[in-house]
Structures are given as C-alpha cells and as structure tokens.
Design a protein around this motif. Structure first.
Motif, PDB file in Angstrom:
ATOM      1  N   THR A   1       8.319   2.872  16.686  1.00 13.09           N
ATOM      2  CA  THR A   1       7.461   2.137  17.612  1.00 13.09           C
ATOM      3  C   THR A   1       6.316   1.424  16.915  1.00 13.09           C
ATOM      4  OG1 THR A   1       6.144   4.119  18.003  1.00 13.09           O
ATOM      5  CG2 THR A   1       7.978   3.711  19.517  1.00 13.09           C
ATOM      6  N   SER A   2       6.039   1.784  15.663  1.00 13.77           N
ATOM      7  CA  SER A   2       4.920   1.191  14.948  1.00 13.77           C
ATOM      8  C   SER A   2       5.365   0.778  13.550  1.00 13.77           C
ATOM      9  CB  SER A   2       3.764   2.182  14.839  1.00 13.77           C
ATOM     10  OG  SER A   2       2.748   1.651  14.037  1.00 13.77           O
ATOM     11  N   GLU A   3       4.837  -0.344  13.078  1.00 12.21           N
ATOM     12  CA  GLU A   3       5.175  -0.837  11.748  1.00 12.21           C
ATOM     13  C   GLU A   3       3.991  -0.728  10.797  1.00 12.21           C
ATOM     14  OE1 GLU A   3       6.799  -4.725  11.842  1.00 12.21           O
ATOM     15  OE2 GLU A   3       8.225  -4.267  13.404  1.00 12.21           O
ATOM     16  N   LYS A   4       2.952   0.007  11.174  1.00 20.57           N
ATOM     17  CA  LYS A   4       1.756   0.100  10.348  1.00 20.57           C
ATOM     18  C   LYS A   4       2.054   0.725   8.994  1.00 20.57           C
ATOM     19  CE  LYS A   4      -1.583   0.218  14.063  1.00 20.57           C
ATOM     20  NZ  LYS A   4      -2.617   0.973  14.741  1.00 20.57           N
ATOM     21  N   GLY A   5       2.827   1.788   8.971  1.00 17.64           N
ATOM     22  CA  GLY A   5       3.166   2.447   7.715  1.00 17.64           C
ATOM     23  C   GLY A   5       3.987   1.555   6.807  1.00 17.64           C
ATOM     24  N   VAL A   6       4.918   0.836   7.389  1.00 22.05           N
ATOM     25  CA  VAL A   6       5.761  -0.076   6.628  1.00 22.05           C
ATOM     26  C   VAL A   6       4.909  -1.185   6.023  1.00 22.05           C
ATOM     27  CG1 VAL A   6       7.680  -1.691   6.785  1.00 22.05           C
ATOM     28  CG2 VAL A   6       7.758   0.441   8.044  1.00 22.05           C
ATOM     29  N   THR A   7       3.990  -1.711   6.782  1.00 16.92           N
ATOM     30  CA  THR A   7       3.124  -2.778   6.293  1.00 16.92           C
ATOM     31  C   THR A   7       2.254  -2.281   5.150  1.00 16.92           C
ATOM     32  OG1 THR A   7       3.087  -3.751   8.500  1.00 16.92           O
ATOM     33  CG2 THR A   7       1.401  -4.477   6.973  1.00 16.92           C
ATOM     34  N   ALA A   8       1.730  -1.072   5.261  1.00 18.09           N
ATOM     35  CA  ALA A   8       0.899  -0.500   4.199  1.00 18.09           C
ATOM     36  C   ALA A   8       1.704  -0.339   2.920  1.00 18.09           C
ATOM     37  CB  ALA A   8       0.319   0.832   4.644  1.00 18.09           C
ATOM     38  N   ILE A   9       2.938   0.092   3.041  1.00 17.98           N
ATOM     39  CA  ILE A   9       3.798   0.243   1.864  1.00 17.98           C
ATOM     40  C   ILE A   9       4.081  -1.112   1.233  1.00 17.98           C
ATOM     41  CG2 ILE A   9       6.119   0.895   1.113  1.00 17.98           C
ATOM     42  CD1 ILE A   9       5.984   3.144   3.205  1.00 17.98           C
ATOM     43  N   GLU A  10       4.330  -2.110   2.040  1.00 21.60           N
ATOM     44  CA  GLU A  10       4.592  -3.456   1.520  1.00 21.60           C
ATOM     45  C   GLU A  10       3.380  -3.989   0.766  1.00 21.60           C
ATOM     46  OE1 GLU A  10       5.648  -5.594   5.010  1.00 21.60           O
ATOM     47  OE2 GLU A  10       7.730  -4.908   4.971  1.00 21.60           O
ATOM     48  N   TYR A  11       2.189  -3.795   1.332  1.00 22.10           N
ATOM     49  CA  TYR A  11       0.973  -4.239   0.651  1.00 22.10           C
ATOM     50  C   TYR A  11       0.775  -3.476  -0.653  1.00 22.10           C
ATOM     51  CZ  TYR A  11      -0.607  -7.154   4.512  1.00 22.10           C
ATOM     52  OH  TYR A  11      -0.722  -8.137   5.463  1.00 22.10           O
ATOM     53  N   GLY A  12       1.082  -2.198  -0.655  1.00 20.47           N
ATOM     54  CA  GLY A  12       0.974  -1.397  -1.872  1.00 20.47           C
ATOM     55  C   GLY A  12       1.917  -1.883  -2.956  1.00 20.47           C
ATOM     56  N   LEU A  13       3.138  -2.209  -2.567  1.00 23.02           N
ATOM     57  CA  LEU A  13       4.108  -2.732  -3.536  1.00 23.02           C
ATOM     58  C   LEU A  13       3.673  -4.088  -4.075  1.00 23.02           C
ATOM     59  CD1 LEU A  13       7.482  -1.763  -1.830  1.00 23.02           C
ATOM     60  CD2 LEU A  13       6.517  -0.817  -3.931  1.00 23.02           C
ATOM     61  N   LEU A  14       3.150  -4.942  -3.210  1.00 19.66           N
ATOM     62  CA  LEU A  14       2.655  -6.242  -3.664  1.00 19.66           C
ATOM     63  C   LEU A  14       1.494  -6.075  -4.641  1.00 19.66           C
ATOM     64  CD1 LEU A  14       2.764  -8.426  -0.446  1.00 19.66           C
ATOM     65  CD2 LEU A  14       4.020  -8.800  -2.553  1.00 19.66           C
ATOM     66  N   ALA A  15       0.582  -5.178  -4.329  1.00 25.18           N
ATOM     67  CA  ALA A  15      -0.559  -4.938  -5.216  1.00 25.18           C
ATOM     68  C   ALA A  15      -0.090  -4.416  -6.572  1.00 25.18           C
ATOM     69  CB  ALA A  15      -1.524  -3.952  -4.562  1.00 25.18           C
ATOM     70  N   ALA A  16       0.902  -3.537  -6.571  1.00 27.90           N
ATOM     71  CA  ALA A  16       1.434  -2.997  -7.824  1.00 27.90           C
ATOM     72  C   ALA A  16       2.092  -4.098  -8.657  1.00 27.90           C
ATOM     73  CB  ALA A  16       2.429  -1.884  -7.537  1.00 27.90           C
ATOM     74  N   LEU A  17       2.841  -4.983  -8.024  1.00 34.61           N
ATOM     75  CA  LEU A  17       3.496  -6.079  -8.747  1.00 34.61           C
ATOM     76  C   LEU A  17       2.468  -7.058  -9.316  1.00 34.61           C
ATOM     77  CD1 LEU A  17       6.581  -6.790  -6.477  1.00 34.61           C
ATOM     78  CD2 LEU A  17       6.571  -5.814  -8.771  1.00 34.61           C
ATOM     79  N   ILE A  18       1.440  -7.343  -8.544  1.00 38.33           N
ATOM     80  CA  ILE A  18       0.387  -8.247  -9.024  1.00 38.33           C
ATOM     81  C   ILE A  18      -0.344  -7.613 -10.208  1.00 38.33           C
ATOM     82  CG2 ILE A  18      -1.825  -9.288  -8.402  1.00 38.33           C
ATOM     83  CD1 ILE A  18      -0.606  -9.722  -5.573  1.00 38.33           C
ATOM     84  N   ALA A  19      -0.636  -6.315 -10.109  1.00 36.04           N
ATOM     85  CA  ALA A  19      -1.310  -5.623 -11.208  1.00 36.04           C
ATOM     86  C   ALA A  19      -0.450  -5.634 -12.460  1.00 36.04           C
ATOM     87  CB  ALA A  19      -1.634  -4.184 -10.804  1.00 36.04           C
ATOM     88  N   LEU A  20       0.848  -5.433 -12.309  1.00 31.41           N
ATOM     89  CA  LEU A  20       1.763  -5.466 -13.457  1.00 31.41           C
ATOM     90  C   LEU A  20       1.779  -6.845 -14.107  1.00 31.41           C
ATOM     91  CD1 LEU A  20       3.905  -3.976 -15.130  1.00 31.41           C
ATOM     92  CD2 LEU A  20       5.588  -4.740 -13.465  1.00 31.41           C
ATOM     93  N   ALA A  21       1.785  -7.895 -13.292  1.00 37.53           N
ATOM     94  CA  ALA A  21       1.766  -9.263 -13.823  1.00 37.53           C
ATOM     95  C   ALA A  21       0.465  -9.534 -14.571  1.00 37.53           C
ATOM     96  CB  ALA A  21       1.943 -10.266 -12.682  1.00 37.53           C
ATOM     97  N   ILE A  22      -0.650  -9.075 -14.038  1.00 36.38           N
ATOM     98  CA  ILE A  22      -1.945  -9.289 -14.697  1.00 36.38           C
ATOM     99  C   ILE A  22      -1.997  -8.537 -16.020  1.00 36.38           C
ATOM    100  CG2 ILE A  22      -4.410  -8.771 -14.527  1.00 36.38           C
ATOM    101  CD1 ILE A  22      -4.169  -9.407 -11.520  1.00 36.38           C
ATOM    102  N   ILE A  23      -1.547  -7.292 -16.035  1.00 37.81           N
ATOM    103  CA  ILE A  23      -1.558  -6.499 -17.270  1.00 37.81           C
ATOM    104  C   ILE A  23      -0.683  -7.145 -18.331  1.00 37.81           C
ATOM    105  CG2 ILE A  23      -0.805  -4.291 -18.254  1.00 37.81           C
ATOM    106  CD1 ILE A  23      -1.717  -3.014 -15.571  1.00 37.81           C
TER     107      ILE A  23
END
Length: 59
Positions: A15-37
């Motif tokens: 009924t809620s997509e809040k957890g899914v959205t948080a995981i997606e944002y976390g994955l995006l942040a991890a990929l961006i951090a990897l690219a910066i490093i």
C-alpha cells in the motif's frame, strides 16, 4: 508505475512505496559517491604526474 508493477503490488498487498523510494535514493547516492571517488582518484593520479613534470622542469 507500470500496469504490471501495480498488478504485482496489488496482489502482494503493498500500500505504500515510501520504503522503495528510500532504497532507490540510497542506491542513487551510492552510485554517485562511487563515480565521485573514481573521478577524484583518476584526476589525483594525473595531477601528481603533472606537478612532478613541472617540478622537474623548474629545477
């Protein structure tokens, strides 16, 4: 969301997509951090070589 995804959500009782959205944002942040490093590591190595050549030329 696609029709297929909505159908799966409905069958699983999601009924809620809040957890899914948080995981997606976390994955995006991890990929961006990897690219910066990676970029900083590559640029740092190249800059070290450039400054070494400049230092030897100044001598």
């Amino acid at each position: 969301m696609s029709h297929f995804a909505k159908m799966i959500d409905k069958s699983l009782g999601v009924t809620s997509e809040k957890g899914v959205t948080a995981i997606e944002y976390g994955l995006l942040a991890a990929l961006i951090a990897l690219a910066i490093i990676t970029a900083v590591a590559l640029v740092g190595t190249n800059l070290n070589g450039v400054f070494g050549r400049i230092a030897s030329t100044v001598k």
